[in-house]
Scaffold this active site. Structure first.
Site, PDB file in Angstrom:
ATOM      1  CG  HIS A  83      18.552  -7.175 -14.787  1.00 31.59           C
ATOM      2  ND1 HIS A  83      19.479  -7.961 -15.425  1.00 31.59           N
ATOM      3  CD2 HIS A  83      18.222  -6.196 -15.655  1.00 31.59           C
ATOM      4  CE1 HIS A  83      19.688  -7.492 -16.637  1.00 31.59           C
ATOM      5  NE2 HIS A  83      18.937  -6.411 -16.809  1.00 31.59           N
ATOM      6  CG  ASP A 162      17.279 -11.826 -24.852  1.00 33.39           C
ATOM      7  OD1 ASP A 162      16.794 -10.752 -25.238  1.00 33.39           O
ATOM      8  OD2 ASP A 162      18.330 -11.886 -24.195  1.00 33.39           O
ATOM      9  NE  ARG A 169      15.935  -5.032 -28.749  1.00 30.52           N
ATOM     10  CZ  ARG A 169      16.062  -5.152 -27.427  1.00 30.52           C
ATOM     11  NH1 ARG A 169      16.231  -6.342 -26.877  1.00 30.52           N
ATOM     12  NH2 ARG A 169      16.026  -4.098 -26.652  1.00 30.52           N
ATOM     13  CB  SER A 184      15.436  -8.265 -23.876  1.00 33.30           C
ATOM     14  OG  SER A 184      16.772  -8.552 -23.641  1.00 33.30           O
ATOM     15  CE  LYS A 188      18.379 -11.090 -20.969  1.00 35.13           C
ATOM     16  NZ  LYS A 188      19.165 -10.191 -21.763  1.00 35.13           N
TER      17      LYS A 188
HETATM   18  N1  URA Z   1      19.491  -5.501 -21.160  1.00 36.00           N
HETATM   19  C1  URA Z   1      18.945  -6.628 -21.692  1.00 36.00           C
HETATM   20  O1  URA Z   1      19.176  -7.739 -21.246  1.00 36.00           O
HETATM   21  N2  URA Z   1      18.116  -6.469 -22.746  1.00 36.00           N
HETATM   22  C2  URA Z   1      17.811  -5.278 -23.263  1.00 36.00           C
HETATM   23  O2  URA Z   1      17.033  -5.218 -24.201  1.00 36.00           O
HETATM   24  C3  URA Z   1      18.392  -4.112 -22.706  1.00 36.00           C
HETATM   25  C4  URA Z   1      19.241  -4.267 -21.635  1.00 36.00           C
END
Ligand code: URA
Length: 437
Positions: A83, A162, A169, A184, A188
Site C-alpha cells: 500500500h 472508514d 475528514r 484508515s 482496510k
Molecule cells: N489513504 C487512506 O486510505 N486513508 C487515509 O486516511 C489517507 C490515505
C-alpha cells in the site's frame, strides 16, 4: 453515553475510556451520533491525537464495521499486499502485484482513487478500456485464485466506518492526522486477511507528508498496529520530492508500467518496484532477506512472466490491452506539445505538486469526488534532476484533450522544472528508510 461529553474530553486532551469510545463510534454507525458531532470529534483528534489504546479501538471498530475478505480457494502462497500513501507518478502497484504473484505470493490488492494532487491505482486501471475495478467479492476471489493477483477498489462491504469517516475528514480538513491516517489504512489492510504487508510511505513535496519525521512517525504507527495483530509488516520511506518515473497521468502511467513489465521504462520506477516486491517477499516469507528478494524480483521481472500475468489479470477483469501495439491500445490524447527549456542550466528540481495539480487542470484528476476524469491527459518528462540542458531542449511532452489545454500544461511544466546555473543539490535517495515490525 453523552456524545458532547466525549467530544469535550477529547477537545481538552483527556484520555477516553475505551468503552465510551467504542460506544461513541458504534452510535455513529447506528445514526445516534450525527456527522456534526463526529466532525467535531475528528477535529479534536486532529489537534490532540489518540493514545495507543484509543487508536487500537478505532482500528478494530473500523475493521469489523464491515466484512473481512475470506481466505477461500486453494492457491498456495502467502497473502501479501503493498500500500502506498500516495504520490505523483506512482504506478508501482501495476508492476508489483503481478511481479509478487509471479514470485509465489497471492496478492489481493485493494486500491484507492486519486486524492488531492496524487494519482490513484483505480483511476489508472480504469484507463484500460473495459477494465472493471468493481467486481463482486466472489469474482475477485476467483481471479485471485486463477492468476495469483486481483485488483479492486474498496467495496461497500469493507470497512464502511472508514469510508464514512474519510468522506467527513475530506470536507473538514482533518485528513492529515497521523492517527486517523493510520486507522484508515490499517483497518482496510487488516480486513484483507493478509499474512504480510508492505507500506510505501512517501516523503517530500509531492506526498501528503513532506517532513521525514512525520513520515517516520506514520510508518512506525502503522507498522505497530499491524505487528500487534500478528501481521508481518514493513514500511519503506520513499522519495516524493520529484515524480516517480517519467509519466504522470492515468493512461500514460499505465503505458509506463507496461513498458517496465516489458523490461524497459525509467530506472527509478523499476528500482522501486523491485524494492517493494523484495520487501513483500520477505514479509511473506518467500525470501530470507531483502538482498535475496531483490535478486529474485530482478530476475523474475527480466524473464517476462509478470507482463504475461498482468495481461491475464486485465483480461480477467474485462480490460482490453494489445501488447503488439506500442501504445498497448490505451486511450491517447488528441493534442500533444513539447515544452522546451527557455535557458541553459542544470535541472535543480522537478516539483511533483505542480505536475500533480497540472494533471487535475488538464482534466485528469478531480476537484470533487463525483467528477469524471479524462484518462488520456498528463505529462511525460524528458529530463530528470541533475541533467544539464541547453535552451530549446525538451523538458516534457504535454498530452491534452484540447488545444487550449496545451498552454495550461506547458505552464505547469515550466513551473515544475526548476533550472539552476551551477550544480544542482542532490535529490533525496529513492529509498530513505525502512521501518520493521
Ligand atoms: N489513504 C487512506 O486510505 N486513508 C487515509 O486516511 C489517507 C490515505
Amino acid at each position: 453515553m453523552i456524545p458532547q461529553q466525549i467530544i469535550a474530553r477529547k477537545r481538552d486532551g483527556e484520555a477516553l475510556g475505551l468503552e465510551e469510545l467504542h460506544d461513541f463510534l458504534t452510535a455513529y454507525l447506528d445514526g445516534a451520533v450525527g456527522d456534526d458531532q463526529m466532525a467535531a470529534f475528528l477535529m479534536a483528534v486532529y489537534f490532540n491525537g489518540l493514545a495507543p489504546a484509543e487508536l487500537d479501538t478505532l482500528v478494530t471498530l473500523m475493521m469489523i464495521s464491515g466484512e473481512m475478505l475470506e481466505r477461500r480457494g486453494d492457491r498456495p502462497g502467502p497473502r501479501v499486499d503493498k500500500h502506498s500513501t500516495g504520490g505523483v507518478g506512482d504506478k508501482t502497484s501495476l508492476v508489483v502485484a503481478p511481479l509478487a504473484a509471479e514470485m509465489g505470493m497471492v496478492v489481493p490488492m485493494m486500491s484507492g482513487r486519486g486524492l488531492g494532487h496524487t494519482g490513484g491505482t483505480l483511476d489508472k486501471l480504469e484507463s484500460i478500456p473495459g477494465f472493471r475495478t468493481r467486481v463482486p467479492l466472489d469474482e475477485f476471489n476467483g481471479v485471485l485464485m486463477r492468476i495469483g493477483c486481483a485488483m479492486i477498489g474498496q467495496t461497500d462491504e469493507i470497512a464502511p466506518l472508514d469510508r464514512r469517516l474519510y468522506a467527513l475528514r475530506d470536507v473538514t480538513a482533518t485528513v492529515p492526522s497521523l492517527p486517523l491516517i493510520t486507522a484508515s489504512i490499517m483497518s482496510k489492510k487488516l480486513a484483507e486477511g493478509l499474512d504480510g504487508l508492505v507500506l510505501d510511505v512517501k516523503v517530500g513535496r509531492g506526498a501528503f507528508l513532506s517532513r521525514l519525521e512525520d513520515a517516520r512517525e506514520l510508518a512506525r504507527a502503522m507498522v505497530g498496529v499491524g505487528t500487534t495483530r500478528g501481521l508481518s509488516v514493513t514500511a519503506v520511506l520513499s522519495a516524493m520530492d520529484r515524480p516517480l518515473g517519467r509519466a504522470i497521468g492515468n493512461a500514460l502511467e499505465v503505458r509506463e508500467a507496461l513498458e517496465c513489465l516489458s523490461g524497459d521504462g525509467p530506472r527509478d520506477f523499476r528500482d522501486l518496484c523491485v524494492e517493494l516486491a523484495a520487501e513483500m517477499a520477505v514479509a511473506g516469507g518467500v525470501a530470507a532477506g531483502v538482498e535475496e528478494g531483490r535478486a529474485r524480483a530482478t530476475e523474475t521481472l527480466a524473464r517476462g512472466g509478470p507482463m504475461e500475468r498482468f495481461m491475464r489479470l486485465a483480461d480477467a477483469q474485462g480490460g482490453a490491452l494489445d501488447p503488439s501495439r506500442s501504445d498497448f491500445g490505451l486511450p491517447i490524447a488528441p493534442f500533444t506539445a513539447v515544452v522546451a527549456a527557455e535557458a541553459d542550466g542544470t535541472v535543480a528540481a522537478i516539483d511533483p505538486l505542480a505536475l500533480g495539480y497540472g494533471v487535475i487542470a488538464l482534466g485528469g484528476g478531480r476537484t470533487r469526488q463525483d467528477q469524471e476524469i479524462d484518462p488520456r491527459v498528463g505529462f511525460v518528462l524528458r529530463v530528470e534532476v541533475g541533467d544539464r540542458i541547453a535552451r530549446g531542449d525538451p523538458l516534457a511532452v504535454v498530452h491534452s484533450a484540447t488545444r487550449e489545454g496545451l498552454a495550461i500544461g506547458a505552464s505547469a511544466v515550466t513551473e515544475a522544472v526548476r533550472l539552476a546555473a551551477g550544480d544542482a543539490p542532490a535529490p533525496l535517495p529513492l529509498v530513505l528508510e525502512r521501518v520493521e515490525g
